[in-house]
Design a protein around this motif. Structure first.
Motif, PDB file in Angstrom:
ATOM      1  N   GLU A  79     -55.720 -23.000  42.108  1.00 49.37           N
ATOM      2  CA  GLU A  79     -56.219 -22.561  40.797  1.00 49.37           C
ATOM      3  C   GLU A  79     -55.106 -22.129  39.850  1.00 49.37           C
ATOM      4  O   GLU A  79     -55.090 -22.548  38.695  1.00 49.37           O
ATOM      5  CB  GLU A  79     -57.221 -21.412  40.943  1.00 49.37           C
ATOM      6  CG  GLU A  79     -57.687 -20.950  39.569  1.00 49.37           C
ATOM      7  CD  GLU A  79     -58.762 -19.888  39.579  1.00 49.37           C
ATOM      8  OE1 GLU A  79     -59.039 -19.315  40.637  1.00 49.37           O
ATOM      9  OE2 GLU A  79     -59.314 -19.649  38.491  1.00 49.37           O
ATOM     10  N   ASP A  96     -58.664 -21.680  46.171  1.00 58.22           N
ATOM     11  CA  ASP A  96     -58.920 -20.560  45.260  1.00 58.22           C
ATOM     12  C   ASP A  96     -58.460 -19.313  45.992  1.00 58.22           C
ATOM     13  O   ASP A  96     -59.100 -18.861  46.940  1.00 58.22           O
ATOM     14  CB  ASP A  96     -60.410 -20.464  44.899  1.00 58.22           C
ATOM     15  CG  ASP A  96     -60.646 -19.508  43.742  1.00 58.22           C
ATOM     16  OD1 ASP A  96     -59.803 -18.612  43.540  1.00 58.22           O
ATOM     17  OD2 ASP A  96     -61.662 -19.661  43.046  1.00 58.22           O
ATOM     18  N   LEU A  98     -58.275 -16.229  45.168  1.00 59.51           N
ATOM     19  CA  LEU A  98     -59.094 -15.027  44.965  1.00 59.51           C
ATOM     20  C   LEU A  98     -60.296 -15.456  44.135  1.00 59.51           C
ATOM     21  O   LEU A  98     -60.204 -15.607  42.916  1.00 59.51           O
ATOM     22  CB  LEU A  98     -58.264 -13.944  44.247  1.00 59.51           C
ATOM     23  CG  LEU A  98     -58.983 -12.686  43.730  1.00 59.51           C
ATOM     24  CD1 LEU A  98     -59.987 -12.119  44.710  1.00 59.51           C
ATOM     25  CD2 LEU A  98     -57.975 -11.625  43.347  1.00 59.51           C
ATOM     26  N   ASP A  99     -61.395 -15.724  44.816  1.00 59.11           N
ATOM     27  CA  ASP A  99     -62.617 -16.072  44.100  1.00 59.11           C
ATOM     28  C   ASP A  99     -63.417 -14.785  43.952  1.00 59.11           C
ATOM     29  O   ASP A  99     -63.818 -14.175  44.959  1.00 59.11           O
ATOM     30  CB  ASP A  99     -63.416 -17.138  44.866  1.00 59.11           C
ATOM     31  CG  ASP A  99     -64.607 -17.593  44.049  1.00 59.11           C
ATOM     32  OD1 ASP A  99     -64.397 -18.065  42.916  1.00 59.11           O
ATOM     33  OD2 ASP A  99     -65.755 -17.431  44.516  1.00 59.11           O
ATOM     34  N   GLY A 168     -74.092 -17.986  38.475  1.00 64.30           N
ATOM     35  CA  GLY A 168     -72.904 -17.375  37.891  1.00 64.30           C
ATOM     36  C   GLY A 168     -72.737 -17.880  36.476  1.00 64.30           C
ATOM     37  O   GLY A 168     -73.433 -18.802  36.037  1.00 64.30           O
ATOM     38  N   ALA A 170     -69.780 -18.947  33.414  1.00 61.04           N
ATOM     39  CA  ALA A 170     -68.380 -19.344  33.228  1.00 61.04           C
ATOM     40  C   ALA A 170     -67.704 -18.426  32.217  1.00 61.04           C
ATOM     41  O   ALA A 170     -68.367 -17.689  31.468  1.00 61.04           O
ATOM     42  CB  ALA A 170     -68.305 -20.788  32.761  1.00 61.04           C
ATOM     43  N   TYR A 171     -66.379 -18.502  32.182  1.00 62.86           N
ATOM     44  CA  TYR A 171     -65.608 -17.612  31.311  1.00 62.86           C
ATOM     45  C   TYR A 171     -65.734 -17.965  29.829  1.00 62.86           C
ATOM     46  O   TYR A 171     -65.357 -17.175  28.974  1.00 62.86           O
ATOM     47  CB  TYR A 171     -64.139 -17.612  31.734  1.00 62.86           C
ATOM     48  CG  TYR A 171     -63.939 -16.937  33.074  1.00 62.86           C
ATOM     49  CD1 TYR A 171     -64.226 -15.588  33.237  1.00 62.86           C
ATOM     50  CD2 TYR A 171     -63.481 -17.655  34.176  1.00 62.86           C
ATOM     51  CE1 TYR A 171     -64.058 -14.962  34.456  1.00 62.86           C
ATOM     52  CE2 TYR A 171     -63.301 -17.043  35.401  1.00 62.86           C
ATOM     53  CZ  TYR A 171     -63.593 -15.690  35.532  1.00 62.86           C
ATOM     54  OH  TYR A 171     -63.431 -15.076  36.743  1.00 62.86           O
ATOM     55  N   ARG A 196     -76.410 -12.292  40.626  1.00 62.99           N
ATOM     56  CA  ARG A 196     -75.159 -12.827  40.104  1.00 62.99           C
ATOM     57  C   ARG A 196     -74.095 -12.007  40.827  1.00 62.99           C
ATOM     58  O   ARG A 196     -73.872 -10.840  40.507  1.00 62.99           O
ATOM     59  CB  ARG A 196     -75.123 -12.602  38.583  1.00 62.99           C
ATOM     60  CG  ARG A 196     -74.015 -13.317  37.832  1.00 62.99           C
ATOM     61  CD  ARG A 196     -72.625 -12.806  38.078  1.00 62.99           C
ATOM     62  NE  ARG A 196     -71.737 -13.280  37.037  1.00 62.99           N
ATOM     63  CZ  ARG A 196     -70.761 -14.177  37.225  1.00 62.99           C
ATOM     64  NH1 ARG A 196     -70.524 -14.654  38.438  1.00 62.99           N
ATOM     65  NH2 ARG A 196     -70.015 -14.562  36.221  1.00 62.99           N
ATOM     66  N   SER A 199     -68.885 -14.379  42.807  1.00 64.92           N
ATOM     67  CA  SER A 199     -68.001 -15.197  43.637  1.00 64.92           C
ATOM     68  C   SER A 199     -68.755 -16.455  44.064  1.00 64.92           C
ATOM     69  O   SER A 199     -69.604 -16.409  44.958  1.00 64.92           O
ATOM     70  CB  SER A 199     -67.524 -14.434  44.879  1.00 64.92           C
ATOM     71  OG  SER A 199     -66.909 -15.339  45.787  1.00 64.92           O
ATOM     72  N   LEU A 220     -68.331 -25.049  37.079  1.00 62.87           N
ATOM     73  CA  LEU A 220     -67.430 -24.648  38.161  1.00 62.87           C
ATOM     74  C   LEU A 220     -66.211 -25.566  38.226  1.00 62.87           C
ATOM     75  O   LEU A 220     -66.191 -26.639  37.631  1.00 62.87           O
ATOM     76  CB  LEU A 220     -68.178 -24.682  39.493  1.00 62.87           C
ATOM     77  CG  LEU A 220     -69.222 -23.569  39.672  1.00 62.87           C
ATOM     78  CD1 LEU A 220     -70.047 -23.812  40.923  1.00 62.87           C
ATOM     79  CD2 LEU A 220     -68.560 -22.199  39.717  1.00 62.87           C
TER      80      LEU A 220
HETATM   81  C1  IPD Z   1     -65.309 -17.336  39.232  1.00 60.32           C
HETATM   82  C2  IPD Z   1     -66.336 -16.849  40.214  1.00 60.32           C
HETATM   83  C3  IPD Z   1     -67.665 -16.612  39.510  1.00 60.32           C
HETATM   84  C4  IPD Z   1     -68.138 -17.839  38.788  1.00 60.32           C
HETATM   85  C5  IPD Z   1     -67.082 -18.338  37.829  1.00 60.32           C
HETATM   86  C6  IPD Z   1     -65.782 -18.602  38.579  1.00 60.32           C
HETATM   87  P1  IPD Z   1     -62.765 -16.657  39.832  1.00 60.32           P
HETATM   88  O1  IPD Z   1     -64.090 -17.619  39.910  1.00 60.32           O
HETATM   89  O2  IPD Z   1     -66.541 -17.770  41.253  1.00 60.32           O
HETATM   90  O3  IPD Z   1     -68.699 -16.253  40.424  1.00 60.32           O
HETATM   91  O4  IPD Z   1     -69.329 -17.527  38.088  1.00 60.32           O
HETATM   92  O5  IPD Z   1     -67.556 -19.547  37.259  1.00 60.32           O
HETATM   93  O6  IPD Z   1     -64.799 -19.071  37.689  1.00 60.32           O
HETATM   94  O7  IPD Z   1     -62.246 -16.742  38.437  1.00 60.32           O
HETATM   95  O8  IPD Z   1     -63.178 -15.291  40.207  1.00 60.32           O
HETATM   96  O9  IPD Z   1     -61.876 -17.310  40.818  1.00 60.32           O
END
Ligand code: IPD
Ligand code: CA
Ligand code: CA
Length: 274
Positions: A79, A96, A98-99, A168, A170-171, A196, A199, A220
């Motif tokens: 990542e 990944d 640290l998810d 979940g 997204a950012y 939610r 992770s 994702l």
């Molecule tokens: C996030 C987590 C989260 C999901 C986001 C991911 P990150 O990964 O898995 O649950 O909703 O879409 O980007 O940034 O903690 O590795």
């Protein structure tokens, strides 16, 4: 020395050996995350809701170093560092480190290290380690899925109104119309419960272990899905995109279920005016 495997004799390295490397790396990186959680860490902001810590970077370097030491010719997609050098190997490690970074940064103990492996473009094994609960989820294609060495299986829940679902966001939730809020409210009215966790990799593991009955998410990345998709499949679950076609970890959309509620979830995701 090259080792072959009885079940996959054409492959250059035994899958047990590969999984063992993934497990060792995930445990070591997980221990590192706990050290950072204890000692403190630095946070950088990619945008107001997307953060990264020095623990993410350290855990990623740890996983890459450990696996590279054993398989120097293999390829990597991680990542924080992206795709590393383009070698010719049929093996691609998808990491990944640290998810659940937001959880980690807030001291909420729901995060993990996720390591998947593609062989000739197919995900063949995965290891996901949750250091806070000391839970290790693993799977090898055609061989099964395990939690701390014990076989796991998806739930047998038949209907949405008896299901515990998870999703979940997204950012880019503040910028995109595909923010998942429409599906979130639809499922909130249809499921027994909705969570939610923050992770995606653990969400997949929990579907595999029967703790959740279904999981969907819209945007994702391959490292969120690689290991967990093998674990769900090997635990007897079903995976697809929102159209019901086979999951591609490069395709962003994911629906992962116990199989029984899959069509019902697709129907909700595809309804006209959700
Ligand atoms: C996030 C987590 C989260 C999901 C986001 C991911 P990150 O990964 O898995 O649950 O909703 O879409 O980007 O940034 O903690 O590795
Ligand atoms: Ca992630
Ligand atoms: Ca991450």
């Amino acid at each position: 020395m090259l080792q072959s495997d009885v079940s996959f004799p054409h492959e250059p390295v035994s899958r047990d050996t590969l999984l063992e490397a993934a497990v060792a790396a995930s445990r070591e990186a997980g221990a590192l995350l706990l050290e950072y959680a204890d000692a403190g860490f630095r946070i950088e902001y990619k945008n107001p809701v997307n953060l990264v810590t020095d623990a993410d970077h350290a855990a990623e370097q740890c996983v890459i170093d450990r696996i590279k030491a054993r398989f120097p010719a293999h390829r990597f997609l991680a990542e924080e560092q992206g795709r590393l050098e383009e070698a010719q190997s049929p093996y691609l490690w998808i990491i990944d480190p640290l998810d659940g970074t937001t959880n980690f940064a807030h001291g909420y103990p729901a995060y993990c290290v996720s390591i998947g492996l593609e062989y000739e473009g197919r995900c063949v094994l995965g290891a996901i380690f949750d250091p806070s609960r000391n839970e290790l989820f693993t799977a090898i294609e055609h061989r099964g899925a395990w939690l701390n060495g014990r076989p796991i299986h998806v739930s047998s829940t038949m209907t949405l109104d008896r299901s515990l679902l998870v999703t979940g966001f997204a950012y880019d939730i503040r910028e995109t119309p595909r923010n998942n809020l429409n599906h979130f409210s639809s499922f909130a009215l249809k499921a027994q419960g909705l969570r939610r966790t923050g992770s995606a990799a653990l969400d997949l593991c929990y579907v595999a272990a029967g703790r959740f009955d279904g999981f969907w998410e819209v945007r994702l990345h391959p490292w969120d899905m690689a290991a967990g998709s093998v674990i769900v499949r090997e635990a007897g679950g079903r995976l697809s995109n929102f159209s019901g076609n086979d999951l591609s970890i490069y395709g962003q959309e994911l629906v992962a279920t116990n199989g029984q509620i899959h069509e019902a979830m697709l129907a909700v995701l595809n309804q006209e005016n959700p």
